[in-house]
Design an enzyme around this catalytic site. Sequence first.
Site, PDB file in Angstrom:
ATOM      1  CG  ASP A 107      85.536  43.318  51.176  1.00 13.11           C
ATOM      2  OD1 ASP A 107      85.422  43.252  52.420  1.00 13.11           O
ATOM      3  OD2 ASP A 107      86.641  43.290  50.599  1.00 13.11           O
ATOM      4  CB  THR A 133      76.854  31.148  46.472  1.00 15.54           C
ATOM      5  OG1 THR A 133      77.072  31.854  47.708  1.00 15.54           O
ATOM      6  CG2 THR A 133      75.874  31.930  45.618  1.00 15.54           C
ATOM      7  CE  LYS A 172      92.298  45.155  60.269  1.00 16.22           C
ATOM      8  NZ  LYS A 172      93.728  45.424  59.957  1.00 16.22           N
TER       9      LYS A 172
END
Length: 208
Positions: free
Chosen positions: A115, A186, A119
């Site tokens: 991830d 992937t 921000k």
Amino acid sequence: MTDSQKKAYAEYAPRWCIPYNAQMVSFAEVFGNDNPVIIEIGFGMGVATAEIAAQNPSINYIGIEVFQAGVGKLLNEIEHRNLCNIRIIEHDAIEVLETMIPDSSLAGFHIFFPDPWQKKKHHKRRLIRRPRTDLLTKKLQVGGYLYMVTDWYEYAEDAFAELSATEGLCSRYEGFAPPQTWRPKTKFEQKGLNKAHRITELMFQRKE
């Protein structure tokens, strides 16, 4: 979870999942051999994990993931491919590393498309940030590697700087790593490519 994933989770988790327990794991007891161990943090649906394990039967793999559908999917892959060199820990990766993985015990880490916490105010949550990188380094054997792939270029730059600043680590390359041909592509990666995201790879290793 799909019905297939639910069924796999119910039937196969007792065989291939290591329950979280705040005590150090013996890899020899878990796998029944002394082969090198590589941990993948956040394996998603686990297809690439299974393919890499199938290509390298003399290496043991532990996948850490909290996404139960992904755990169910990988359990199906393990069974259908007759893989004996994968185990799964369904828990927070940092807690697992802190309490279950012995220091200087790992041949490598695979961290594929973590991830990016896009921000700026959330950058501190990124996995590849100090002091988390210090913890990862402590778990590697000398010569062990950390291999990260991301489709978020700003994260790649940030991660390279964080890893470069981590004591005991050095990049195998002067800059980003060339594409590693043994890593399967992937579906998540293809989605990034479809959005014209640049795929960037980093390869660091623990030095003396």
